[in-house]
Motif scaffolding. Structure first.
Motif, PDB file in Angstrom:
ATOM      1  N   PRO A 293       0.791  -1.355   0.359  1.00  0.00           N
ATOM      2  CA  PRO A 293       0.182  -0.532   0.535  1.00  0.00           C
ATOM      3  C   PRO A 293       0.947   1.555   0.305  1.00  0.00           C
ATOM      4  O   PRO A 293       2.551   1.217   0.892  1.00  0.00           O
ATOM      5  CB  PRO A 293      -0.464  -0.342   1.388  1.00  0.00           C
ATOM      6  CG  PRO A 293      -0.830  -1.914   1.799  1.00  0.00           C
ATOM      7  CD  PRO A 293       0.947  -1.728   1.378  1.00  0.00           C
ATOM      8  N   LYS A 294      -0.471   1.768   0.095  1.00  0.00           N
ATOM      9  CA  LYS A 294       1.089   3.691  -0.145  1.00  0.00           C
ATOM     10  C   LYS A 294       0.649   4.183   0.889  1.00  0.00           C
ATOM     11  O   LYS A 294       0.780   4.233   1.944  1.00  0.00           O
ATOM     12  CB  LYS A 294       0.145   4.723  -1.008  1.00  0.00           C
ATOM     13  CG  LYS A 294       0.257   4.729  -2.623  1.00  0.00           C
ATOM     14  CD  LYS A 294      -0.884   5.585  -3.227  1.00  0.00           C
ATOM     15  CE  LYS A 294      -0.723   5.443  -4.451  1.00  0.00           C
ATOM     16  NZ  LYS A 294      -1.401   5.898  -5.349  1.00  0.00           N
ATOM     17  N   SER A 295       2.452   5.098   1.093  1.00  0.00           N
ATOM     18  CA  SER A 295       2.404   5.762   2.527  1.00  0.00           C
ATOM     19  C   SER A 295       1.039   6.491   2.649  1.00  0.00           C
ATOM     20  O   SER A 295       0.832   6.516   2.308  1.00  0.00           O
ATOM     21  CB  SER A 295       4.050   6.088   2.198  1.00  0.00           C
ATOM     22  OG  SER A 295       4.076   7.108   3.534  1.00  0.00           O
ATOM     23  N   ARG A 296       0.627   6.339   4.254  1.00  0.00           N
ATOM     24  CA  ARG A 296      -0.084   6.878   5.206  1.00  0.00           C
ATOM     25  C   ARG A 296      -0.258   8.313   4.797  1.00  0.00           C
ATOM     26  O   ARG A 296      -0.826   9.112   5.286  1.00  0.00           O
ATOM     27  CB  ARG A 296      -0.958   6.009   6.022  1.00  0.00           C
ATOM     28  CG  ARG A 296      -1.372   4.945   5.469  1.00  0.00           C
ATOM     29  CD  ARG A 296      -1.996   4.122   6.906  1.00  0.00           C
ATOM     30  NE  ARG A 296      -2.501   3.056   7.003  1.00  0.00           N
ATOM     31  CZ  ARG A 296      -3.117   2.057   7.931  1.00  0.00           C
ATOM     32  NH1 ARG A 296      -3.485   3.221   8.882  1.00  0.00           N
ATOM     33  NH2 ARG A 296      -3.465   1.479   7.980  1.00  0.00           N
ATOM     34  N   GLY A 297       1.451   8.793   4.973  1.00  0.00           N
ATOM     35  CA  GLY A 297       1.684  10.425   4.683  1.00  0.00           C
ATOM     36  C   GLY A 297       1.399  11.182   3.930  1.00  0.00           C
ATOM     37  O   GLY A 297       1.644  12.273   3.841  1.00  0.00           O
ATOM     38  N   GLY A 298       0.638  10.475   2.840  1.00  0.00           N
ATOM     39  CA  GLY A 298       0.077  10.951   1.337  1.00  0.00           C
ATOM     40  C   GLY A 298       1.326  10.748   0.284  1.00  0.00           C
ATOM     41  O   GLY A 298       2.774  11.249   0.959  1.00  0.00           O
ATOM     42  N   ASN A 299       0.692  11.494  -0.550  1.00  0.00           N
ATOM     43  CA  ASN A 299       1.981  11.296  -1.918  1.00  0.00           C
ATOM     44  C   ASN A 299       1.384  11.902  -3.107  1.00  0.00           C
ATOM     45  O   ASN A 299      -0.041  12.181  -3.521  1.00  0.00           O
ATOM     46  CB  ASN A 299       1.148   9.718  -2.211  1.00  0.00           C
ATOM     47  CG  ASN A 299       2.087   8.756  -1.249  1.00  0.00           C
ATOM     48  OD1 ASN A 299       2.699   8.660  -1.161  1.00  0.00           O
ATOM     49  ND2 ASN A 299       0.925   8.074  -0.918  1.00  0.00           N
ATOM     50  N   ARG A 300       2.132  12.578  -3.785  1.00  0.00           N
ATOM     51  CA  ARG A 300       2.267  13.955  -4.156  1.00  0.00           C
ATOM     52  C   ARG A 300       1.365  13.239  -5.541  1.00  0.00           C
ATOM     53  O   ARG A 300       0.750  12.221  -6.428  1.00  0.00           O
ATOM     54  CB  ARG A 300       3.385  14.210  -5.052  1.00  0.00           C
ATOM     55  CG  ARG A 300       3.806  15.386  -6.133  1.00  0.00           C
ATOM     56  CD  ARG A 300       4.397  15.715  -6.743  1.00  0.00           C
ATOM     57  NE  ARG A 300       5.637  15.792  -5.177  1.00  0.00           N
ATOM     58  CZ  ARG A 300       6.993  16.564  -5.915  1.00  0.00           C
ATOM     59  NH1 ARG A 300       7.575  16.060  -6.746  1.00  0.00           N
ATOM     60  NH2 ARG A 300       7.917  16.512  -4.698  1.00  0.00           N
ATOM     61  N   THR A 301       0.695  14.134  -5.968  1.00  0.00           N
ATOM     62  CA  THR A 301      -0.775  14.233  -6.417  1.00  0.00           C
ATOM     63  C   THR A 301      -0.776  15.017  -7.528  1.00  0.00           C
ATOM     64  O   THR A 301      -1.252  16.128  -7.363  1.00  0.00           O
ATOM     65  CB  THR A 301      -2.408  13.313  -6.127  1.00  0.00           C
ATOM     66  OG1 THR A 301      -1.461  12.214  -5.697  1.00  0.00           O
ATOM     67  CG2 THR A 301      -3.180  12.975  -6.934  1.00  0.00           C
ATOM     68  N   ASP A 302      -1.507  15.335  -8.906  1.00  0.00           N
ATOM     69  CA  ASP A 302      -1.726  16.286  -9.725  1.00  0.00           C
ATOM     70  C   ASP A 302      -3.576  16.334  -9.943  1.00  0.00           C
ATOM     71  O   ASP A 302      -3.721  15.856 -10.653  1.00  0.00           O
ATOM     72  CB  ASP A 302      -1.085  16.318 -11.526  1.00  0.00           C
ATOM     73  CG  ASP A 302      -1.303  17.764 -12.469  1.00  0.00           C
ATOM     74  OD1 ASP A 302      -2.717  18.138 -11.618  1.00  0.00           O
ATOM     75  OD2 ASP A 302      -0.995  18.099 -12.996  1.00  0.00           O
TER      76      ASP A 302
END
Length: 322
Positions: A293-302
């Motif tokens: 799973p993705k990091s729960r700290g947030g991921n860069r998104t456009d």
């Protein structure tokens, strides 16, 4: 609908708050029910599937305006109310898509309490009281700007970040590629190791795969829930051991900082389990992206690009089967 007698007991501010709260609740419930047609329409590229969504949203806004005309006096007449419902309802649909794209930077469930906010704020631009209208406008602008800027400022989603969020070093990862299907079917953590299994269920003779700290000898104790009671142990190679009892056989092979364990019933021979062990390997970057799973700290998104892609998928392209 709000009974007229109840309306007379409420102040104008209370009535506006009740109407806007109703819009938020109905907008959220609508997004979680009929709103599910939107991703289906985007997947199939069939815009007519999504048609009930704006119709329900517009009807919902019109109904609230009809039930509480004192809360929205500037659109109290039927035709202005219909225009207002069209603008607020349609904005609510596109706003819910925007909220979902913002939430993808963190966790899609993060979107749930905010799905009804867009229709609330757009409708609030026409509510009674200049303070309410100004507040709705300022909050709407702030949320749109923040929804674009905050996800764009987050770290990139990389295999390293995903793995770091598990707390497992790369040399303690293991891909058990025991079947023909390439989709990961299970991701588990065992004894401080991360194991991704591909089609682990071999139906005739199942195989269980796990990893532990290095097994140096038959006497080495391992931290795992797996136990072979009354088992004999034989070293069959450098860092390789075979343990067996009346029901099961277990092959152990050293692999860097780990020992890989493959266990099954007596339909398996040690040589066959050794061949399966050879198919295990540390996770590749592609496997980490697919399974962890993705990091729960947030991921860069456009957010704007993702929003445009979603909307474009509804109205462009061909349906499946063509």
């Amino acid at each position: 609908m709000i009974p007229r007698t109840a309306q007379r007991r409420l102040t104008d501010g209370q009535l506006a708050a009740l109407a806007l709260g109703s819009l938020w609740l109905l907008g959220t419930l609508g997004a979680l029910t009929v709103g599910l047609l939107l991703p289906l329409a985007a997947f199939l590229h069939l815009p007519w599937i999504a048609l009930p969504v704006p119709l329900v949203s517009i009807g919902m806004v019109y109904l609230v305006g009809f039930a509480a005309p004192e809360a929205f006096p500037s659109v109290a007449k039927p035709w202005p109310r219909l225009a207002w419902a069209f603008v607020a309802g349609t904005s609510g649909v596109f706003g819910a898509i925007f909220v979902l794209e913002v939430a993808k930077a963190f966790d899609p469930w993060f979107a749930v309490p905010f799905l009804g906010v867009p229709v609330l704020l757009v409708a609030g631009l026409f509510a009674r009281g200049p303070g309410v209208r100004v507040g709705a406008g300022v909050l709407l602008i702030a949320l749109v700007a923040g929804g674009i800027a905050v996800p764009a400022s987050l770290p990139l989603d990389t295999p390293e970040r995903r793995l770091a969020s598990t707390g497992v070093p790369h040399d303690r990862t293991l891909a058990a590629d025991l079947g023909t299907h390439r989709l990961p079917t299970k991701t588990t953590e065992d004894s401080g190791s991360l194991i991704v299994e591909y089609a682990p269920q071999l139906w005739v003779s199942p195989v269980w795969t796990f990893a532990t700290d290095v097994v140096e000898s038959c006497e080495t104790a391992v931290k795992t829930a797996w136990r072979l009671e009354n088992a004999t142990c034989t070293q069959v190679g450098e860092g390789e051991f075979v343990r067996r009892n009346a029901d099961r056989i277990e092959f152990v092979q050293r692999r860097g900082a780990l020992s890989v364990h493959l266990a099954g019933n007596h339909n398996w021979k040690p040589e066959e389990l050794r061949e399966l062990a050879a198919k295990t390997h540390p996770l590749t970057d592609a496997e980490i992206i697919a399974a962890v799973p993705k990091s729960r700290g947030g991921n860069r998104t456009d957010v704007l690009a993702e929003f445009a892609t979603f909307v474009r998928a509804i109205f462009t392209g061909r349906s499946l089967g063509y």
